[in-house]
Write a protein that holds these residues in place. Structure first.
Motif, PDB file in Angstrom:
ATOM      1  N   TYR A  83      -8.869   6.722   9.973  1.00 36.79           N
ATOM      2  CA  TYR A  83      -7.794   7.615   9.558  1.00 36.79           C
ATOM      3  C   TYR A  83      -6.484   6.998  10.016  1.00 36.79           C
ATOM      4  CZ  TYR A  83      -4.799  11.677   9.083  1.00 36.79           C
ATOM      5  OH  TYR A  83      -3.782  12.517   8.726  1.00 36.79           O
ATOM      6  N   VAL A  84      -5.516   6.918   9.105  1.00 32.07           N
ATOM      7  CA  VAL A  84      -4.223   6.309   9.407  1.00 32.07           C
ATOM      8  C   VAL A  84      -3.119   7.311   9.095  1.00 32.07           C
ATOM      9  CG1 VAL A  84      -2.679   4.362   8.936  1.00 32.07           C
ATOM     10  CG2 VAL A  84      -5.170   4.053   8.764  1.00 32.07           C
ATOM     11  N   VAL A  85      -2.215   7.525  10.047  1.00 33.77           N
ATOM     12  CA  VAL A  85      -1.094   8.437   9.854  1.00 33.77           C
ATOM     13  C   VAL A  85       0.013   7.718   9.088  1.00 33.77           C
ATOM     14  CG1 VAL A  85       0.640   9.861  11.005  1.00 33.77           C
ATOM     15  CG2 VAL A  85      -1.650   9.627  12.004  1.00 33.77           C
ATOM     16  N   VAL A  86       0.446   8.327   7.986  1.00 30.22           N
ATOM     17  CA  VAL A  86       1.573   7.815   7.205  1.00 30.22           C
ATOM     18  C   VAL A  86       2.487   8.985   6.860  1.00 30.22           C
ATOM     19  CG1 VAL A  86       0.307   5.846   6.236  1.00 30.22           C
ATOM     20  CG2 VAL A  86       0.359   8.002   4.988  1.00 30.22           C
ATOM     21  N   ASP A  87       3.761   8.703   6.658  1.00 33.62           N
ATOM     22  CA  ASP A  87       4.714   9.755   6.323  1.00 33.62           C
ATOM     23  C   ASP A  87       4.714  10.089   4.834  1.00 33.62           C
ATOM     24  OD1 ASP A  87       5.666  10.145   8.946  1.00 33.62           O
ATOM     25  OD2 ASP A  87       7.036   8.451   8.747  1.00 33.62           O
ATOM     26  N   GLU A  88       4.688   9.075   4.007  1.00 30.80           N
ATOM     27  CA  GLU A  88       4.830   9.251   2.557  1.00 30.80           C
ATOM     28  C   GLU A  88       3.484   9.041   1.866  1.00 30.80           C
ATOM     29  OE1 GLU A  88       7.584  10.421   1.399  1.00 30.80           O
ATOM     30  OE2 GLU A  88       8.683  10.220   3.284  1.00 30.80           O
ATOM     31  N   VAL A  89       2.642  10.069   1.896  1.00 33.18           N
ATOM     32  CA  VAL A  89       1.271   9.971   1.404  1.00 33.18           C
ATOM     33  C   VAL A  89       1.226   9.612  -0.076  1.00 33.18           C
ATOM     34  CG1 VAL A  89      -0.857  11.289   1.027  1.00 33.18           C
ATOM     35  CG2 VAL A  89       0.400  11.519   3.181  1.00 33.18           C
ATOM     36  N   ASP A  90       2.017  10.279  -0.894  1.00 35.42           N
ATOM     37  CA  ASP A  90       1.960  10.036  -2.344  1.00 35.42           C
ATOM     38  C   ASP A  90       2.385   8.613  -2.691  1.00 35.42           C
ATOM     39  OD1 ASP A  90       1.418  12.846  -3.819  1.00 35.42           O
ATOM     40  OD2 ASP A  90       2.541  13.149  -1.960  1.00 35.42           O
ATOM     41  N   GLU A  91       3.430   8.142  -2.045  1.00 39.36           N
ATOM     42  CA  GLU A  91       3.903   6.784  -2.295  1.00 39.36           C
ATOM     43  C   GLU A  91       2.873   5.758  -1.807  1.00 39.36           C
ATOM     44  OE1 GLU A  91       5.620   9.247  -1.001  1.00 39.36           O
ATOM     45  OE2 GLU A  91       7.501   9.418  -2.102  1.00 39.36           O
ATOM     46  N   HIS A  92       2.258   6.041  -0.674  1.00 39.68           N
ATOM     47  CA  HIS A  92       1.236   5.153  -0.130  1.00 39.68           C
ATOM     48  C   HIS A  92       0.052   5.056  -1.089  1.00 39.68           C
ATOM     49  CE1 HIS A  92      -1.652   3.492   2.757  1.00 39.68           C
ATOM     50  NE2 HIS A  92      -0.601   3.098   3.460  1.00 39.68           N
ATOM     51  N   CYS A  93      -0.371   6.188  -1.620  1.00 38.94           N
ATOM     52  CA  CYS A  93      -1.480   6.229  -2.570  1.00 38.94           C
ATOM     53  C   CYS A  93      -1.126   5.475  -3.852  1.00 38.94           C
ATOM     54  CB  CYS A  93      -1.856   7.675  -2.885  1.00 38.94           C
ATOM     55  SG  CYS A  93      -3.267   7.842  -3.999  1.00 38.94           S
ATOM     56  N   ALA A  94       0.079   5.672  -4.335  1.00 38.50           N
ATOM     57  CA  ALA A  94       0.513   4.984  -5.563  1.00 38.50           C
ATOM     58  C   ALA A  94       0.480   3.470  -5.363  1.00 38.50           C
ATOM     59  CB  ALA A  94       1.914   5.446  -5.961  1.00 38.50           C
ATOM     60  N   ARG A  95       0.914   3.013  -4.213  1.00 35.88           N
ATOM     61  CA  ARG A  95       0.888   1.574  -3.915  1.00 35.88           C
ATOM     62  C   ARG A  95      -0.543   1.050  -3.906  1.00 35.88           C
ATOM     63  NH1 ARG A  95       3.319  -1.258   1.551  1.00 35.88           N
ATOM     64  NH2 ARG A  95       2.316  -3.260   1.267  1.00 35.88           N
ATOM     65  N   ALA A  96      -1.442   1.791  -3.245  1.00 32.56           N
ATOM     66  CA  ALA A  96      -2.849   1.381  -3.195  1.00 32.56           C
ATOM     67  C   ALA A  96      -3.452   1.326  -4.598  1.00 32.56           C
ATOM     68  CB  ALA A  96      -3.631   2.352  -2.310  1.00 32.56           C
ATOM     69  N   ARG A  97      -3.196   2.354  -5.398  1.00 35.09           N
ATOM     70  CA  ARG A  97      -3.721   2.409  -6.765  1.00 35.09           C
ATOM     71  C   ARG A  97      -3.200   1.237  -7.589  1.00 35.09           C
ATOM     72  NH1 ARG A  97      -2.507   7.141  -7.776  1.00 35.09           N
ATOM     73  NH2 ARG A  97      -4.542   8.120  -7.645  1.00 35.09           N
ATOM     74  N   GLU A  98      -1.917   0.964  -7.463  1.00 37.38           N
ATOM     75  CA  GLU A  98      -1.296  -0.136  -8.209  1.00 37.38           C
ATOM     76  C   GLU A  98      -1.952  -1.469  -7.852  1.00 37.38           C
ATOM     77  OE1 GLU A  98       3.016  -2.154  -8.046  1.00 37.38           O
ATOM     78  OE2 GLU A  98       3.012  -0.024  -8.625  1.00 37.38           O
ATOM     79  N   PHE A  99      -2.364  -1.621  -6.605  1.00 42.11           N
ATOM     80  CA  PHE A  99      -3.018  -2.843  -6.154  1.00 42.11           C
ATOM     81  C   PHE A  99      -4.467  -2.920  -6.622  1.00 42.11           C
ATOM     82  CE2 PHE A  99      -5.138  -5.603  -3.055  1.00 42.11           C
ATOM     83  CZ  PHE A  99      -4.330  -6.721  -3.135  1.00 42.11           C
ATOM     84  N   GLY A 100      -5.033  -1.776  -7.047  1.00 42.58           N
ATOM     85  CA  GLY A 100      -6.414  -1.746  -7.519  1.00 42.58           C
ATOM     86  C   GLY A 100      -7.405  -1.156  -6.539  1.00 42.58           C
ATOM     87  N   VAL A 101      -6.909  -0.540  -5.463  1.00 45.56           N
ATOM     88  CA  VAL A 101      -7.796   0.083  -4.486  1.00 45.56           C
ATOM     89  C   VAL A 101      -8.441   1.321  -5.116  1.00 45.56           C
ATOM     90  CG1 VAL A 101      -7.873   1.251  -2.239  1.00 45.56           C
ATOM     91  CG2 VAL A 101      -6.412  -0.764  -2.554  1.00 45.56           C
ATOM     92  N   GLU A 102      -9.745   1.511  -4.868  1.00 42.86           N
ATOM     93  CA  GLU A 102     -10.459   2.679  -5.374  1.00 42.86           C
ATOM     94  C   GLU A 102     -10.011   3.929  -4.613  1.00 42.86           C
ATOM     95  OE1 GLU A 102     -15.007   4.457  -5.759  1.00 42.86           O
ATOM     96  OE2 GLU A 102     -14.681   2.544  -4.720  1.00 42.86           O
ATOM     97  N   ILE A 103      -9.505   4.914  -5.334  1.00 38.80           N
ATOM     98  CA  ILE A 103      -9.066   6.174  -4.733  1.00 38.80           C
ATOM     99  C   ILE A 103     -10.217   7.169  -4.834  1.00 38.80           C
ATOM    100  CG2 ILE A 103      -7.350   8.043  -4.777  1.00 38.80           C
ATOM    101  CD1 ILE A 103      -6.240   5.191  -4.080  1.00 38.80           C
ATOM    102  N   LEU A 104     -10.688   7.650  -3.682  1.00 35.21           N
ATOM    103  CA  LEU A 104     -11.795   8.605  -3.650  1.00 35.21           C
ATOM    104  C   LEU A 104     -11.313  10.048  -3.755  1.00 35.21           C
ATOM    105  CD1 LEU A 104     -13.895   7.041  -0.742  1.00 35.21           C
ATOM    106  CD2 LEU A 104     -14.323   6.844  -3.201  1.00 35.21           C
TER     107      LEU A 104
END
Length: 132
Positions: A78-99
């Motif tokens: 588990y990693v604490v981040v401030d901007e969850v939506d932006e973090h997720c968008a970056r991961a998705r853009e890179f091709g990370v599988e979003i569960l």
């Protein structure tokens, strides 16, 4: 990013156990961790627990419960981040599988879950264990 300079960790191992209560006893009595929080279900299972040692924490719970993490694997991070939506968008853009898409939790956090290329589960959210 939350934590770091303030001394509050931003990365927390998360572990599921067949017998979470026994694991808590081993970690506290045998390995010197301090029990910070334990939340149990009606059936006595450990829904969520936080143990600390030094300036670090580990979160754990009982295996076999409902929920995405309980089905995804025995351990994660588990990693604490401030901007969850932006973090997720970056991961998705890179091709990370979003569960799990970014979701507001009833305990006040906003979280999402991803799986890396080796199958490890990573959760990112605004909840910072032990921050107050």
């Amino acid at each position: 990013m939350t934590g770091g300079a303030s001394g509050v960790p931003t990365i927390y191992p998360t572990i599921l156990y067949d017998d979470a209560k026994a694991a808590i006893r081993t970690l506290t009595q045998g390995l010197g961790f301090t029990e910070e929080a334990v939340y149990e279900g009606e059936d006595g299972s450990v829904l969520h627990a936080e143990l600390s040692l030094g300036n670090g924490r580990v979160m754990l719970g009982s295996r076999g419960r409902e929920g995405l993490f309980a089905r995804a694997g025995p351990a994660g991070v588990y990693v604490v981040v401030d901007e969850v939506d932006e973090h997720c968008a970056r991961a998705r853009e890179f091709g990370v599988e979003i569960l799990m898409e970014p979701t507001d939790q009833d305990y006040g956090s906003r979280d999402y879950m991803a799986r890396d290329g080796e199958g490890n589960v990573w959760s990112f959210g605004t909840y910072a264990p032990g921050s107050g």
